[in-house]
Design a protein around this motif. Structure first.
Motif, PDB file in Angstrom:
ATOM      1  N   GLU A   1       0.827  -1.212   0.000  1.00  0.00           N
ATOM      2  CA  GLU A   1       0.000   0.000   0.000  1.00  0.00           C
ATOM      3  C   GLU A   1       0.862   1.263   0.000  1.00  0.00           C
ATOM      4  OE1 GLU A   1      -2.784  -0.420   3.217  1.00  0.00           O
ATOM      5  OE2 GLU A   1      -3.995  -1.871   2.114  1.00  0.00           O
ATOM      6  N   GLY A   2       1.937   1.204  -0.810  1.00  0.00           N
ATOM      7  CA  GLY A   2       2.772   2.373  -1.023  1.00  0.00           C
ATOM      8  C   GLY A   2       3.858   2.630  -0.007  1.00  0.00           C
ATOM      9  N   ARG A   3       3.957   1.807   1.033  1.00  0.00           N
ATOM     10  CA  ARG A   3       4.959   2.047   2.077  1.00  0.00           C
ATOM     11  C   ARG A   3       5.716   0.763   2.378  1.00  0.00           C
ATOM     12  NH1 ARG A   3       3.207   3.285   6.970  1.00  0.00           N
ATOM     13  NH2 ARG A   3       4.984   4.628   7.419  1.00  0.00           N
ATOM     14  N   SER A   4       6.986   0.910   2.789  1.00  0.00           N
ATOM     15  CA  SER A   4       7.820  -0.252   3.094  1.00  0.00           C
ATOM     16  C   SER A   4       7.626  -0.754   4.519  1.00  0.00           C
ATOM     17  CB  SER A   4       9.295   0.088   2.866  1.00  0.00           C
ATOM     18  OG  SER A   4       9.689   1.186   3.680  1.00  0.00           O
ATOM     19  N   GLN A   5       7.121   0.097   5.416  1.00  0.00           N
ATOM     20  CA  GLN A   5       7.015  -0.258   6.828  1.00  0.00           C
ATOM     21  C   GLN A   5       6.237  -1.562   7.085  1.00  0.00           C
ATOM     22  OE1 GLN A   5       4.148  -0.081   8.994  1.00  0.00           O
ATOM     23  NE2 GLN A   5       5.392  -0.758  10.751  1.00  0.00           N
ATOM     24  N   PRO A   6       5.123  -1.843   6.377  1.00  0.00           N
ATOM     25  CA  PRO A   6       4.367  -3.060   6.678  1.00  0.00           C
ATOM     26  C   PRO A   6       5.131  -4.358   6.437  1.00  0.00           C
ATOM     27  CG  PRO A   6       2.982  -1.493   5.504  1.00  0.00           C
ATOM     28  CD  PRO A   6       4.379  -0.966   5.442  1.00  0.00           C
ATOM     29  N   ILE A   7       6.189  -4.335   5.626  1.00  0.00           N
ATOM     30  CA  ILE A   7       6.943  -5.579   5.393  1.00  0.00           C
ATOM     31  C   ILE A   7       8.285  -5.557   6.123  1.00  0.00           C
ATOM     32  CG2 ILE A   7       5.801  -6.043   3.187  1.00  0.00           C
ATOM     33  CD1 ILE A   7       8.292  -4.991   1.769  1.00  0.00           C
ATOM     34  N   SER A   8       8.490  -4.563   6.966  1.00  0.00           N
ATOM     35  CA  SER A   8       9.737  -4.424   7.712  1.00  0.00           C
ATOM     36  C   SER A   8       9.597  -5.080   9.087  1.00  0.00           C
ATOM     37  CB  SER A   8      10.093  -2.940   7.844  1.00  0.00           C
ATOM     38  OG  SER A   8      11.321  -2.766   8.508  1.00  0.00           O
ATOM     39  N   SER A   9      10.606  -4.916   9.927  1.00  0.00           N
ATOM     40  CA  SER A   9      10.597  -5.462  11.295  1.00  0.00           C
ATOM     41  C   SER A   9      11.460  -4.579  12.179  1.00  0.00           C
ATOM     42  CB  SER A   9      11.158  -6.889  11.317  1.00  0.00           C
ATOM     43  OG  SER A   9      12.555  -6.897  11.065  1.00  0.00           O
ATOM     44  N   ALA A  10      11.416  -4.828  13.479  1.00  0.00           N
ATOM     45  CA  ALA A  10      12.217  -4.033  14.411  1.00  0.00           C
ATOM     46  C   ALA A  10      13.711  -4.178  14.110  1.00  0.00           C
ATOM     47  CB  ALA A  10      11.915  -4.446  15.847  1.00  0.00           C
ATOM     48  N   THR A  11      14.155  -5.393  13.796  1.00  0.00           N
ATOM     49  CA  THR A  11      15.573  -5.596  13.502  1.00  0.00           C
ATOM     50  C   THR A  11      15.953  -4.965  12.174  1.00  0.00           C
ATOM     51  OG1 THR A  11      15.635  -7.633  14.788  1.00  0.00           O
ATOM     52  CG2 THR A  11      17.365  -7.341  13.160  1.00  0.00           C
ATOM     53  N   ASP A  12      15.058  -5.040  11.200  1.00  0.00           N
ATOM     54  CA  ASP A  12      15.301  -4.359   9.932  1.00  0.00           C
ATOM     55  C   ASP A  12      15.510  -2.873  10.169  1.00  0.00           C
ATOM     56  OD1 ASP A  12      15.447  -4.073   7.093  1.00  0.00           O
ATOM     57  OD2 ASP A  12      13.371  -3.371   7.097  1.00  0.00           O
ATOM     58  N   MET A  13      14.724  -2.284  11.065  1.00  0.00           N
ATOM     59  CA  MET A  13      14.863  -0.867  11.361  1.00  0.00           C
ATOM     60  C   MET A  13      16.147  -0.575  12.140  1.00  0.00           C
ATOM     61  SD  MET A  13      12.528   0.399   9.692  1.00  0.00           S
ATOM     62  CE  MET A  13      12.883   2.090  10.167  1.00  0.00           C
ATOM     63  N   ARG A  14      16.619  -1.531  12.929  1.00  0.00           N
ATOM     64  CA  ARG A  14      17.902  -1.342  13.628  1.00  0.00           C
ATOM     65  C   ARG A  14      19.049  -1.309  12.622  1.00  0.00           C
ATOM     66  NH1 ARG A  14      18.503  -1.609  18.759  1.00  0.00           N
ATOM     67  NH2 ARG A  14      20.598  -2.450  18.639  1.00  0.00           N
ATOM     68  N   ILE A  15      18.983  -2.209  11.632  1.00  0.00           N
ATOM     69  CA  ILE A  15      20.006  -2.201  10.587  1.00  0.00           C
ATOM     70  C   ILE A  15      19.878  -0.937   9.744  1.00  0.00           C
ATOM     71  CG2 ILE A  15      20.787  -3.384   8.491  1.00  0.00           C
ATOM     72  CD1 ILE A  15      20.142  -6.024   9.900  1.00  0.00           C
ATOM     73  N   PHE A  16      18.650  -0.529   9.455  1.00  0.00           N
ATOM     74  CA  PHE A  16      18.392   0.738   8.761  1.00  0.00           C
ATOM     75  C   PHE A  16      19.086   1.887   9.487  1.00  0.00           C
ATOM     76  CE2 PHE A  16      15.818   4.595   8.509  1.00  0.00           C
ATOM     77  CZ  PHE A  16      15.506   4.726   7.161  1.00  0.00           C
ATOM     78  N   GLY A  17      18.919   1.959  10.802  1.00  0.00           N
ATOM     79  CA  GLY A  17      19.547   3.014  11.589  1.00  0.00           C
ATOM     80  C   GLY A  17      21.058   2.912  11.608  1.00  0.00           C
ATOM     81  N   THR A  18      21.575   1.681  11.657  1.00  0.00           N
ATOM     82  CA  THR A  18      23.020   1.478  11.652  1.00  0.00           C
ATOM     83  C   THR A  18      23.623   1.938  10.333  1.00  0.00           C
ATOM     84  OG1 THR A  18      22.865  -0.392  13.187  1.00  0.00           O
ATOM     85  CG2 THR A  18      24.856  -0.247  11.833  1.00  0.00           C
ATOM     86  N   LEU A  19      22.981   1.573   9.226  1.00  0.00           N
ATOM     87  CA  LEU A  19      23.501   1.981   7.917  1.00  0.00           C
ATOM     88  C   LEU A  19      23.498   3.503   7.779  1.00  0.00           C
ATOM     89  CD1 LEU A  19      21.891  -0.704   5.569  1.00  0.00           C
ATOM     90  CD2 LEU A  19      24.210  -0.632   6.496  1.00  0.00           C
ATOM     91  N   ARG A  20      22.456   4.139   8.283  1.00  0.00           N
ATOM     92  CA  ARG A  20      22.432   5.603   8.265  1.00  0.00           C
ATOM     93  C   ARG A  20      23.572   6.181   9.105  1.00  0.00           C
ATOM     94  NH1 ARG A  20      16.869   8.976   8.211  1.00  0.00           N
ATOM     95  NH2 ARG A  20      16.234   8.424   6.099  1.00  0.00           N
ATOM     96  N   ALA A  21      23.811   5.573  10.253  1.00  0.00           N
ATOM     97  CA  ALA A  21      24.844   6.087  11.150  1.00  0.00           C
ATOM     98  C   ALA A  21      26.240   5.951  10.554  1.00  0.00           C
ATOM     99  CB  ALA A  21      24.778   5.357  12.490  1.00  0.00           C
ATOM    100  N   LEU A  22      26.423   5.046   9.607  1.00  0.00           N
ATOM    101  CA  LEU A  22      27.720   4.855   8.966  1.00  0.00           C
ATOM    102  C   LEU A  22      27.918   5.772   7.760  1.00  0.00           C
ATOM    103  CD1 LEU A  22      27.866   0.944   8.985  1.00  0.00           C
ATOM    104  CD2 LEU A  22      29.136   2.493  10.497  1.00  0.00           C
ATOM    105  N   ALA A  23      26.826   6.331   7.239  1.00  0.00           N
ATOM    106  CA  ALA A  23      26.875   7.057   5.972  1.00  0.00           C
ATOM    107  C   ALA A  23      27.190   8.534   6.152  1.00  0.00           C
ATOM    108  CB  ALA A  23      25.548   6.901   5.244  1.00  0.00           C
ATOM    109  N   ASP A  24      27.790   9.111   5.099  1.00  0.00           N
ATOM    110  CA  ASP A  24      27.961  10.564   5.030  1.00  0.00           C
ATOM    111  C   ASP A  24      26.671  11.226   4.573  1.00  0.00           C
ATOM    112  OD1 ASP A  24      30.692  10.290   5.657  1.00  0.00           O
ATOM    113  OD2 ASP A  24      31.251  10.134   3.537  1.00  0.00           O
ATOM    114  N   VAL A  25      25.982  10.573   3.656  1.00  0.00           N
ATOM    115  CA  VAL A  25      24.780  11.151   3.054  1.00  0.00           C
ATOM    116  C   VAL A  25      23.829  10.031   2.659  1.00  0.00           C
ATOM    117  CG1 VAL A  25      25.785  11.210   0.724  1.00  0.00           C
ATOM    118  CG2 VAL A  25      23.938  12.784   1.299  1.00  0.00           C
TER     119      VAL A  25
END
Length: 278
Positions: free
Chosen positions: A77-101
């Protein structure tokens, strides 16, 4: 989170034994016979570390982070959140924390309600040691610049939001973006953005650790232009049917691009793969 395949001998050796400052992972890892414990954020950061730059001018490295259902849907339904999970979001946050942009398409900004990246206390020391600011910049790819400049992404980012557009972008929209505090980068000769020029424009600002979170149209363009170095893909144990987009759209490439598996992690049926260009 259980490690099914080793990352690499080099990366695995970098993983620290202790936990980061104050936060533990909601996933478990098998580190040895009979051992099954939570992964720390520091271990996740080591597992997903960017390659060490070669001597001289560092080469930009572009990775994508996407999630897909078992039947290939990148969204529900247009969003990725319904197929994600808490751990997926932790990795999402980790990847952001490693990136410059973080590079993202304008449609994804609109659909997902993008907000500025936030500073994470758990990664503050590592970012400072790497010469990075407190949080990655968000770089929005937009030919039309038809964006809502009253959103927090533009009104209250920790670091100024960047906009990648073409030289033929409407001057009034460029002026509106700059008035809102965004920095406009020209990365194309016409209306659209040329992926290789976008990567170089970001590298010219010192952003060499690049992360894209899509959407599918942008990722397809990056793949077709052969500028994608790495794909971090979460396979969600869900089925959605319907007509949702795949993780990458647009014209097909003449010859499929081969990537190699670097690591594979698992938790609760979710698979977290990391692939690099062969």
């Amino acid at each position: 989170m259980r490690r099914l395949f080793p990352v690499t001998e080099e990366t695995a050796a970098q993983a620290p034994a202790g936990s980061p400052e104050g936060e533990t992972a909601g996933a478990h890892a098998a580190h040895g016979p009979g051992e099954n414990r939570e992964w720390s954020l520091a271990e996740l950061a080591a597992a997903y570390a960017y390659p060490e730059p070669a001597p001289g001018a560092p080469r930009p490295w572009l990775r994508a982070n996407m999630v897909s259902s078992l039947d290939g849907a990148a969204q529900h339904e247009g969003r990725s959140q319904p197929i994600s999970s808490a751990t997926d979001m932790r990795i999402f946050g980790t990847l952001r924390a490693l990136a410059d942009v973080v590079v993202v398409g304008a449609e994804t900004v609109r659909q997902e309600g993008y907000r500025p990246a936030r500073a994470r206390a758990e990664f503050a020391g590592a970012r400072e040691a790497a010469g990075q600011g407190p949080a990655p910049a968000i770089a929005v790819v937009s030919a039309s610049l038809e964006l809502d400049f009253t959103l927090p992404l533009f009104t209250s980012p920790l670091v100024p939001t960047l906009i990648l557009t073409g030289a033929a972008a409407a001057p009034d929209r460029v002026a509106a973006a700059e008035k809102a505090g965004a920095r406009v980068l020209i990365a194309g000769a016409g209306m659209g953005v040329e992926p290789a020029r976008a990567v170089q424009a970001l590298a010219d600002l010192g952003h060499t650790r690049l992360l894209t979170e899509g959407g599918p149209r942008l990722l397809g363009q990056l793949i077709a232009a052969e500028v994608l170095d790495e794909l971090c893909l979460t396979v969600s144990p869900t089925l959605t049917a319907g007509s949702a987009q795949r993780i990458a759209g647009g014209p097909s490439v003449a010859v499929p691009h081969r990537f190699e598996l670097v690591s594979l992690l698992e938790e609760d049926g979710f698979l977290f793969g990391r692939y690099r260009r062969s």
